[in-house]
Design an enzyme around this catalytic site. Structure first.
Site, PDB file in Angstrom:
ATOM      1  N   HIS A 260       0.814  -1.212   0.000  1.00  0.00           N
ATOM      2  CA  HIS A 260       0.000   0.000   0.000  1.00  0.00           C
ATOM      3  C   HIS A 260       0.850   1.266   0.000  1.00  0.00           C
ATOM      4  O   HIS A 260       0.498   2.260  -0.629  1.00  0.00           O
ATOM      5  CB  HIS A 260      -0.948   0.007   1.203  1.00  0.00           C
ATOM      6  CG  HIS A 260      -2.135  -0.872   0.995  1.00  0.00           C
ATOM      7  ND1 HIS A 260      -2.979  -1.256   2.002  1.00  0.00           N
ATOM      8  CD2 HIS A 260      -2.628  -1.433  -0.120  1.00  0.00           C
ATOM      9  CE1 HIS A 260      -3.928  -2.022   1.508  1.00  0.00           C
ATOM     10  NE2 HIS A 260      -3.725  -2.152   0.230  1.00  0.00           N
TER      11      HIS A 260
ATOM     12  N   ARG B 277     -10.380  -8.552 -17.341  1.00  0.00           N
ATOM     13  CA  ARG B 277     -10.098  -9.951 -17.003  1.00  0.00           C
ATOM     14  C   ARG B 277     -11.009 -10.359 -15.840  1.00  0.00           C
ATOM     15  O   ARG B 277     -10.656 -10.152 -14.682  1.00  0.00           O
ATOM     16  CB  ARG B 277      -8.637 -10.122 -16.584  1.00  0.00           C
ATOM     17  CG  ARG B 277      -7.621  -9.912 -17.693  1.00  0.00           C
ATOM     18  CD  ARG B 277      -6.217 -10.104 -17.157  1.00  0.00           C
ATOM     19  NE  ARG B 277      -5.252 -10.385 -18.197  1.00  0.00           N
ATOM     20  CZ  ARG B 277      -4.399  -9.479 -18.700  1.00  0.00           C
ATOM     21  NH1 ARG B 277      -4.405  -8.250 -18.260  1.00  0.00           N
ATOM     22  NH2 ARG B 277      -3.533  -9.831 -19.644  1.00  0.00           N
TER      23      ARG B 277
ATOM     24  N   ARG C 227     -14.077  -9.946 -20.918  1.00  0.00           N
ATOM     25  CA  ARG C 227     -13.721 -11.313 -21.278  1.00  0.00           C
ATOM     26  C   ARG C 227     -14.368 -12.285 -20.301  1.00  0.00           C
ATOM     27  O   ARG C 227     -14.315 -12.079 -19.090  1.00  0.00           O
ATOM     28  CB  ARG C 227     -12.206 -11.457 -21.246  1.00  0.00           C
ATOM     29  CG  ARG C 227     -11.742 -12.870 -21.537  1.00  0.00           C
ATOM     30  CD  ARG C 227     -10.262 -12.919 -21.678  1.00  0.00           C
ATOM     31  NE  ARG C 227      -9.597 -12.928 -20.389  1.00  0.00           N
ATOM     32  CZ  ARG C 227      -8.267 -12.934 -20.258  1.00  0.00           C
ATOM     33  NH1 ARG C 227      -7.498 -12.913 -21.329  1.00  0.00           N
ATOM     34  NH2 ARG C 227      -7.718 -12.951 -19.078  1.00  0.00           N
TER      35      ARG C 227
ATOM     36  N   GLU D  78      -5.621 -16.157 -29.527  1.00  0.00           N
ATOM     37  CA  GLU D  78      -4.423 -16.419 -28.727  1.00  0.00           C
ATOM     38  C   GLU D  78      -3.936 -17.848 -28.899  1.00  0.00           C
ATOM     39  O   GLU D  78      -3.043 -18.284 -28.193  1.00  0.00           O
ATOM     40  CB  GLU D  78      -4.663 -16.077 -27.253  1.00  0.00           C
ATOM     41  CG  GLU D  78      -5.895 -16.676 -26.636  1.00  0.00           C
ATOM     42  CD  GLU D  78      -6.143 -16.190 -25.207  1.00  0.00           C
ATOM     43  OE1 GLU D  78      -5.254 -15.612 -24.583  1.00  0.00           O
ATOM     44  OE2 GLU D  78      -7.261 -16.441 -24.708  1.00  0.00           O
TER      45      GLU D  78
ATOM     46  N   ASN E  38       0.222 -12.565 -25.382  1.00  0.00           N
ATOM     47  CA  ASN E  38       0.921 -13.263 -24.295  1.00  0.00           C
ATOM     48  C   ASN E  38       0.836 -14.776 -24.521  1.00  0.00           C
ATOM     49  O   ASN E  38       1.839 -15.487 -24.466  1.00  0.00           O
ATOM     50  CB  ASN E  38       0.305 -12.931 -22.930  1.00  0.00           C
ATOM     51  CG  ASN E  38       0.241 -11.443 -22.686  1.00  0.00           C
ATOM     52  OD1 ASN E  38       0.907 -10.686 -23.362  1.00  0.00           O
ATOM     53  ND2 ASN E  38      -0.572 -11.029 -21.726  1.00  0.00           N
ATOM     54  N   ASP E  39      -0.389 -15.237 -24.773  1.00  0.00           N
ATOM     55  CA  ASP E  39      -0.546 -16.669 -25.019  1.00  0.00           C
ATOM     56  C   ASP E  39      -0.163 -17.044 -26.448  1.00  0.00           C
ATOM     57  O   ASP E  39       0.460 -18.078 -26.675  1.00  0.00           O
ATOM     58  CB  ASP E  39      -2.000 -17.095 -24.750  1.00  0.00           C
ATOM     59  CG  ASP E  39      -2.216 -17.386 -23.276  1.00  0.00           C
ATOM     60  OD1 ASP E  39      -1.345 -18.027 -22.663  1.00  0.00           O
ATOM     61  OD2 ASP E  39      -3.248 -16.964 -22.724  1.00  0.00           O
TER      62      ASP E  39
ATOM     63  N   ARG F 111       7.074 -19.494 -21.076  1.00  0.00           N
ATOM     64  CA  ARG F 111       7.805 -18.277 -20.724  1.00  0.00           C
ATOM     65  C   ARG F 111       8.550 -18.423 -19.393  1.00  0.00           C
ATOM     66  O   ARG F 111       9.586 -17.821 -19.166  1.00  0.00           O
ATOM     67  CB  ARG F 111       6.804 -17.135 -20.695  1.00  0.00           C
ATOM     68  CG  ARG F 111       7.129 -16.085 -19.725  1.00  0.00           C
ATOM     69  CD  ARG F 111       6.446 -14.798 -19.849  1.00  0.00           C
ATOM     70  NE  ARG F 111       5.027 -14.756 -20.148  1.00  0.00           N
ATOM     71  CZ  ARG F 111       4.393 -13.606 -20.288  1.00  0.00           C
ATOM     72  NH1 ARG F 111       5.042 -12.501 -20.205  1.00  0.00           N
ATOM     73  NH2 ARG F 111       3.114 -13.592 -20.530  1.00  0.00           N
TER      74      ARG F 111
ATOM     75  N   CYS G  20      -4.776  -7.037 -26.996  1.00  0.00           N
ATOM     76  CA  CYS G  20      -4.781  -6.751 -25.559  1.00  0.00           C
ATOM     77  C   CYS G  20      -3.634  -7.451 -24.838  1.00  0.00           C
ATOM     78  O   CYS G  20      -3.522  -7.369 -23.632  1.00  0.00           O
ATOM     79  CB  CYS G  20      -6.122  -7.125 -24.943  1.00  0.00           C
ATOM     80  SG  CYS G  20      -6.549  -8.850 -25.178  1.00  0.00           S
TER      81      CYS G  20
HETATM   82  C1  PEP Z   1      -2.999 -12.787 -23.687  1.00  0.00           C
HETATM   83  O1  PEP Z   1      -2.877 -14.014 -23.672  1.00  0.00           O
HETATM   84  O2  PEP Z   1      -2.322 -12.039 -24.420  1.00  0.00           O
HETATM   85  C2  PEP Z   1      -3.954 -12.137 -22.789  1.00  0.00           C
HETATM   86  C3  PEP Z   1      -4.195 -10.841 -22.868  1.00  0.00           C
HETATM   87  O3  PEP Z   1      -4.555 -12.930 -21.864  1.00  0.00           O
HETATM   88  P1  PEP Z   1      -3.931 -13.254 -20.428  1.00  0.00           P
HETATM   89  O4  PEP Z   1      -2.650 -12.482 -20.323  1.00  0.00           O
HETATM   90  O5  PEP Z   1      -4.953 -12.836 -19.443  1.00  0.00           O
HETATM   91  O6  PEP Z   1      -3.763 -14.714 -20.521  1.00  0.00           O
HETATM   92 MG    MG Z   2      -4.389 -15.236 -22.655  1.00  0.00          MG
END
Ligand code: PEP
Ligand code: MG
Length: 568
Positions: free
Chosen positions: A187, A294, A330, A429, A452-453, A463, A500
């Site tokens: 905090h 999310r 989502r 993704e 990301n995925d 990763r 995203c």
């Molecule tokens: C992604 O996979 O790019 C994504 C935005 O989803 P998350 O990071 O929540 O898996």
């Molecule tokens: Mg994802």
């Protein structure tokens, strides 16, 4: 040089004031008049609630609503009947003095929270300790440390800065904070960032290493701290500070501006959030919508599934806060690395290739139907769009659509309002969805690329595993081709395409994404202005030239080096 955790960016140059809490020693002896002692505790409690309420009000006007919530949380704790009841029983049954009753009860709860392996509960433990100290201070008549009137150019040095201490800080006079405990998400770090005071936390033994009045420079990003800097270091930090302030001022120029390339190609700049409350920050940072909510965070940090009504309230809150701007929500994306213990899903050999996200939701209508129904109901209050994660094949999407159609009929039958034209899209993704993008584009209302995925699945690389980390890169030509394919398919079919994943905020990728035809960038609230500035620094023609060169390269290394060499 000392090194800690850089918790609030910026350069601090000033003189040390060590903040030491006054002694809270008291004599622990049994009381005879327990009624009078209970009344003494009650009066201290009332005073503490009143003081905290005043601090929260002050915080709300001076800093922001989100930051005031930390102190409002303290008020809830102070009024928790379980906590106060236990303190009163100690006074009544064990004849404890009020100070001991407060100390023992709060220590019990703090230890319980601290033993749970969860950052949120760890923070709750700090909160309990903070209210313990304040209650005992009031009982002993000890004055609070006054941080509001320290001289200009002060660097506060403390073992820990509790939210109540941080709340009293005047940012006009305090140019830096150094502590022995706390991390990026504590905090005190959140408050330091909100007050825009550079802070370095978790520096071992710093209170005993520095002295009042000593000259110090600190970098709140790298976590580096120099005491008694020589002329060279001082000059270096002065230059760093000037550059930091200049960059900050330059970003402020982008508030209220459209997001467009240097030659006027407009795109949409939205933000990713995890909680309904985060939407306030997005508005403060001039986001043009929510590109990813999310929702799994609504399901975490609690003992059971949130009800349809609880979810409805959260989605409605975001829709209303955004006042008609787009809000992409989502549906539940759990499994993989996101666990929800009370669902009892069991361990899988390959969780990332397993029973996650839409795969699980389609098998668990008891979870999915209330969420979709809550989303539909909330769609009457703003521009909500539904986004389905981890889609691999058209069948999955059709099943979700069928469920939504069924729920719409049910809402119609009950006269419950919702947006009949609500848009339903998918996250792209998985390589399967990317390869099939042209087919999906005929079925869905929009795409949002989850890099990301998509990066992990395209490169078949985890990763978190250092041995294969060299493969996990969005600059890899395979991933970039995949992204380009998805964007082209969406552009050809005339549906909205956004991104995203983290790559949307990567300035090295900005020219490529512009050239490919990405229409919406969704980034963290704090990256909004940086991304807007980045987009404005390229013309479409320049971006096309960069993309043509990069996409002709064969390796990740070449592409990365090239993008770094032309970065703006
Ligand atoms: C992604 O996979 O790019 C994504 C935005 O989803 P998350 O990071 O929540 O898996
Ligand atoms: Mg994802």
């Amino acid at each position: 040089m000392y090194k800690g955790i850089g918790a609030s960016a910026g350069i601090g140059i000033g003189s040390v004031i060590i903040v030491k809490e006054p002694s809270l020693d008291y004599e622990k002896k049994p009381v005879t008049d327990t009624a009078a002692e209970t009344a003494r505790f009650q009066s201290a409690l009332d005073e503490c609630v009143a003081k905290t309420t005043a601090m929260a009000e002050d915080m709300k006007t001076r800093v922001g609503e989100k930051e005031a919530e930390i102190l409002e949380g303290h008020i809830l704790l102070l009024m928790d009947p379980e906590l106060t009841g236990q303190i009163e029983s100690k006074i009544k049954d064990e004849k404890s003095c009020a100070e001991a009753a407060v100390e023992e009860t709060c220590d019990f709860y703090a230890a319980m929270f601290a033993s749970l392996d969860d950052e949120l509960f760890q923070q709750r433990a700090t909160d309990v300790c903070d209210i313990k100290t304040r209650l005992i201070k009031i009982l002993l008549g000890v004055e609070d440390v006054d941080l509001a009137n320290v001289p200009e150019g002060t660097i506060l040095v403390a073992e820990d800065l509790t939210p109540s201490m941080t709340a009293g800080i005047n940012p006009a006079n305090v140019v830096g904070i150094l502590t022995e405990i706390g991390g990026k998400t504590s905090h005190s770090a959140i408050l330091a960032r909100a007050l825009e005071i550079p802070a370095v936390l978790s520096i071992e033994g710093i209170v005993s290493k520095l002295e009042n009045g000593q000259s110090v420079v600190l970098d709140g990003k790298t976590g580096e701290v120099y005491a008694d800097p020589d002329a060279d270091v001082l000059e270096e930090y002065k230059a760093k500070r000037a550059a930091f302030l200049e960059a900050k001022a330059a970003l402020k120029l982008f508030v209220g501006k459209p997001t467009e390339t240097a030659d006027g190609v407009k795109v949409q700049l939205c933000a990713n959030i995890g909680k309904a409350e985060d939407a306030t920050k997005v508005i403060e940072c001039d986001g043009e919508g929510i590109g990813l909510f999310r929702t799994e965070f609504l399901f975490m940090d609690r003992p059971q599934v949130p009800t349809e009504d609880e979810q409805f309230e959260a989605y409605k809150k975001v829709a209303q806060l955004l006042e008609g701007k787009p809000v992409i929500i989502r549906t539940l994306d759990i499994g993989g690395d996101k666990e929800i213990p009370y669902l009892g899903l069991g361990k899988e050999e390959n969780p990332f290739l397993g029973f996650r996200a839409v795969r699980l939701c389609l098998q668990r209508p008891d979870l999915y139907r209330p969420q979709l129904r809550a989303l539909l109901r909330a769609s009457a209050f703003g521009d909500i769009m539904i986004m389905v994660p981890m889609i691999c094949c058209v069948d999955e999407f059709r099943q979700v659509k069928a469920l939504i159609t069924e729920l719409m009929a049910d809402l119609d039958a009950n006269g419950i309002p919702y947006n009949k034209d609500i848009k339903v899209g998918i996250m792209v993704e998985t390589p399967a969805a990317s390869v099939m993008a042209d087919v999906f584009a005929k079925e869905v209302d929009f795409f949002s690329i989850g890099t990301n995925d998509l990066t992990g699945y395209t490169m078949a690389a985890d990763r978190g595993n250092p041995d294969v980390a060299y493969l996990y890169s969005t600059y890899d030509p395979a991933v970039l081709r995949s992204i380009r394919n998805v964007i082209t398919a969406a552009n050809d079919a005339g549906i909205l395409v956004g991104m995203c994943g983290e790559a949307a905020a990567d300035p090295l990728l900005t020219p490529l994404l512009i050239s490919f035809g990405l229409e919406e960038f969704s980034v963290s609230a704090t990256s909004i202005l940086k991304t807007r500035k980045g987009i404005s620094s390229w013309t479409k023609a320049e971006a096309d030239e960069v993309a043509a060169k990069a996409m002709a390269m064969a390796t990740e290394k070449e592409i990365r080096a090239y993008l770094e060499s032309i970065a703006r």
